[in-house]
Design an enzyme around this catalytic site. Structure first.
Site, PDB file in Angstrom:
ATOM      1  CE1 TYR A  39       6.314  -6.782  -9.003  1.00  0.00           C
ATOM      2  CE2 TYR A  39       6.996  -4.504  -8.806  1.00  0.00           C
ATOM      3  CZ  TYR A  39       6.984  -5.696  -9.496  1.00  0.00           C
ATOM      4  OH  TYR A  39       7.650  -5.782 -10.662  1.00  0.00           O
ATOM      5  CB  VAL A  92      13.026  -0.747  -0.947  1.00  0.00           C
ATOM      6  CG1 VAL A  92      13.997   0.326  -1.414  1.00  0.00           C
ATOM      7  CG2 VAL A  92      11.857  -0.834  -1.895  1.00  0.00           C
ATOM      8  N   GLY A 127       7.567  -3.022  -0.070  1.00  0.00           N
ATOM      9  CA  GLY A 127       6.435  -2.454  -0.797  1.00  0.00           C
ATOM     10  C   GLY A 127       5.433  -3.537  -1.132  1.00  0.00           C
ATOM     11  CG  ASP A 151       0.246   1.755  -5.968  1.00  0.00           C
ATOM     12  OD1 ASP A 151      -0.746   2.102  -5.282  1.00  0.00           O
ATOM     13  OD2 ASP A 151       1.115   0.988  -5.560  1.00  0.00           O
TER      14      ASP A 151
END
Lengths: 447, 291
Positions: free
Chosen positions: A101, A104, A99, A215
């Site tokens: 940030y 995953v 992602g 977001d």
């Protein structure tokens, strides 16, 4: 000599007594079951936060204790605090996504075998210590408990150094972006409604808890094979207030960013989330992101192409926003630009749906409906009704590494000289596209 | 245990009795632990004031600090600091206090730079310039803007700043890990004001006393904010303030605290603890000057 009859009487007696016994046994069992059920029921009701029996039950069958003990709601509902667990509790399976940030990956809980999603936070502690974005993500996700918001199970540490911090969340098979890319046809109108209702209910929950997500985009909306979506990635989320604190404009992925943010507004609010949801709505209908700008300026021009340019009448005060000055040439040359958000653009959308969409995509933030208001929009009440989530189709999961049908892609080029392309070839490529008539086309599936 | 969602917004994670016992039993005499807890909390309160943080952020810092100390009570190195009998708290306790302020401010609407925090802690821990009388025996607890303390005593050089900043970040990470990132703190202050309105006893003098009791309770070595839910703290503060000011809340016969889900026993304990705080602080003060 005893006759057969007497014998039979004995038998019958025995039979009858046995029957009686059985009956008694049955009754006893039934009574016991009923007692148990009642006790359980009372227990269930006891758990309610008032800690007392509800009035209905209290009056119907008063508790037998001589001195009814008063319990208080907090007495048996206390959470304690303690140290984080470590990553050793999980087996990492495969990576799902990187992602904006964090990374995953899919993982399995050792012991129980449950599959979860692990999100590793990117931590650069050299500047501000533990990043505030990570703290906010944890703080807001922890505070949320909603069917359509991803469940944060715990936070584990990768090692003693505290460099690696992982969020453990429920694993969901899909995200809407990958799903839309792989579908040969968009979701049906009834399915779109269900998805939109779920997204809006999660948003309504967030906003009523003073959380602004900042977001919203299709890749941050996860979906399972049971027709449920869950909002994820709270990396940009934060608590806000009234009046709002000083907020950064560097939020929301460009394609989903509201015009007031692009124009540099500093005191924005929940309306920016509603704009993004409007973009998602349009994307659900066409499978394509609705505004695909390359930078802030082209993003604004994409928006104005579809929605028309703002005027001081439709959006009072937009000219005083920090970046509005740069827009003057654009606004002056295209004063006659009219909105083209109409049925031709979204052929399968009813007029009610179009009204709902254009309300969410209002240029003026004050004109956008709240999430709660959107939920009660007439679009969701007209036919076709929202499809029950149990009736949703299932899809092969990319994140779960399931086999999927490949979409047709062009063949790899043959050996030999590459064909020469001249600049003139491209000259008219976009011109014709603009004048192409837009029709409703033909859809086989309805409802 | 699963909590009802609506209860979660007015309740806190609490310390288990085992955690508190472990902390208090580390030393034969709990008084040393108590003194250190009080001093570190007081240091945090002063730092927050000098940094112009609102009381809600300061209170959050103190509670996070206390949770950290309780949670790491099983770790020998941390607790040794609390059982050390000395006037100025250990450097590592000071870092924990600074980090809890930094962490709480970061998550609030009033973030602070590491530099401001390090500067303020340098002032507060300087034996010559500190405002805390257990560190600086000449301290009055009041800052006179006409004669500011000599800045040479608490100047932080660039090199020292780098070291302090690293210590601050390390302490922050330790706090987060030992709390499993549970930094949510619910304060009783707003609840107390709401309860006073519900009791039709909402007057300014009474509210001032209630808030004063709540803020003082933050410093209690009995860790009241870690052992009681906000509603109980609010009710106890109202009870105590009303008795002090001889305000009749409701008919004497009525157990009004039950309405706010507080039992007689819990209320009694809290009222005693809050009421005894003054005596504890006076005794502490004597021990500072006595040394």
């Amino acid at each position: 000599m005893s006759s057969r009859w007497t014998n039979r009487d004995d038998d019958e007696d025995e039979y009858l007594s046995q029957r009686k016994k059985q009956k008694e046994e049955k009754r006893r069992l039934r009574d016991e079951k009923q007692r148990k059920a009642e006790a359980e029921k009372a227990n269930d009701l006891n758990i309610d936060e008032v800690g007392r029996l509800p009035k209905r039950l209290r009056t119907a069958s008063p508790p037998q204790e001589d001195a009814p003990e008063v319990t208080h709601p907090f007495d048996n509902s206390t959470q304690s605090f303690g140290s984080s667990n470590t990553l050793d509790l999980y087996d990492v399976l495969n990576s799902i996504d990187e992602g904006s940030y964090g990374f995953v990956s899919r993982a399995r809980v050792k012991g129980s075998g449950e599959v979860v999603a692990l999100k590793r936070l990117k931590i650069d502690r050299s500047v501000e210590g533990f990043p505030v974005t990570g703290l906010r993500e944890i703080q807001t996700l922890k505070a949320c408990s909603h069917l359509h918001i991803v469940n944060l199970r715990e936070i584990v540490l990768g090692g003693p150094s505290l460099q690696d911090v992982y969020l453990v969340m429920d694993f969901l098979e899909h995200d809407l972006k990958t799903l839309l890319e792989d579908m040969s046809e968009p979701f049906l109108p009834s399915e779109t409604k269900t998805l939109m209702l779920q997204i809006c209910s999660a948003t309504e929950y967030l906003h009523s808890n003073w959380i602004v997500h900042r977001d919203f985009k299709t890749s941050n909306i996860l979906m399972n094979n049971r027709g449920e979506i869950k909002l994820a990635d709270f990396g940009m989320a934060r608590y806000t207030g009234n009046p709002p604190p000083k907020l950064t404009q560097h939020v929301v992925t460009l394609w989903y960013r509201a015009p007031e943010l692009l124009l540099g507004a500093e005191d924005y609010g929940f309306e920016i989330d509603i704009w993004s949801i409007g973009c998602i709505f349009a994307e659900l209908l066409t499978r394509e992101p609705v505004f695909q700008g390359k930078n802030e300026v082209s993003q604004l021009s994409e928006i104005f192409t579809l929605l028309g340019t703002p005027t001081t009448k439709t959006w009072p005060g937009f000219r005083s926003l920090p970046n509005a000055k740069a827009l003057y040439p654009l606004l002056n040359t295209s004063t006659s630009r009219k909105p083209t958000l109409n049925a031709a653009r979204f052929p399968y959308l009813t007029s009610g749906g179009l009204q709902c969409l254009s309300a969410m995509l209002a240029l003026n933030p004050d004109d956008r409906p709240t999430a709660a208001k959107t939920l009660s929009h007439s679009y969701f009440k007209e036919d076709p009704r929202p499809k029950p989530k149990e009736m949703f189709p299932t899809f092969p999961s990319k994140a779960g590494q399931e086999k999927r049908r490949r979409r047709a892609t062009p063949q790899a080029p043959n050996r030999g000289d590459a064909p020469k392309l001249e600049a003139e070839d491209f000259a008219g490529i976009l011109k014709t596209a603009e004048h192409e008539p837009q029709g409703a086309g033909f859809a086989l599936r309805m409802g | 245990m699963a909590r009802h969602a609506s209860l979660a917004i007015i309740s806190n994670s609490l310390a288990t009795s085992k955690q508190v016992l472990e902390l208090k039993n580390r030393d034969a005499t709990t008084s040393v632990v108590d003194a250190n807890l009080f001093k570190t909390s007081l240091l945090t309160q002063f730092a927050g004031l000098l940094l112009h943080l609102p009381q809600e952020v300061i209170a959050t810092s103190i509670i996070i600090l206390q949770r950290f100390l309780v949670s790491s009570a099983s770790i020998a190195t941390e607790i040794d600091l609390l059982t050390t009998s000395q006037l100025i708290p250990e450097a590592s306790l000071v870092s924990a206090s600074a980090a809890s302020v930094y962490l709480s401010a970061k998550q609030s609407f009033y973030p602070l730079s590491p530099r401001s925090i390090i500067n303020v802690y340098a002032l507060l821990t300087s034996p010559e310039a500190s405002l805390l009388s257990f560190i600086n025996s000449n301290a009055t607890g009041i800052i006179h803007s006409s004669e500011p303390p000599n800045s040479r005593n608490y100047h932080v050089s660039e090199g020292a700043y780098e070291t302090h900043r690293q210590a601050l970040f390390d302490a922050e990470s330790r706090i987060l890990a030992s709390l499993a990132f549970d930094t949510k703190v619910v304060l009783p202050h707003t609840l107390a004001l709401t309860y006073m309105q519900a009791l039709s006893a909402s007057t300014v003098p009474l509210a001032e006393r209630v808030l004063a009791h709540l803020n003082a309770a933050l410093l209690s070595p009995q860790l009241l904010y870690l052992t009681h839910q906000p509603n109980a703290l609010a009710v106890a503060a109202i009870y105590l303030a009303a008795r002090e000011q001889e305000v009749a809340l409701v008919d004497d016969e009525v157990a009004w605290w039950e309405v706010f889900d507080v039992g007689r026993e819990g209320l009694g304990f809290l009222v005693l603890s809050m009421g005894s705080l003054n005596g504890f602080v006076e005794a502490e003060k004597v021990s500072w000057t006595g040394n």
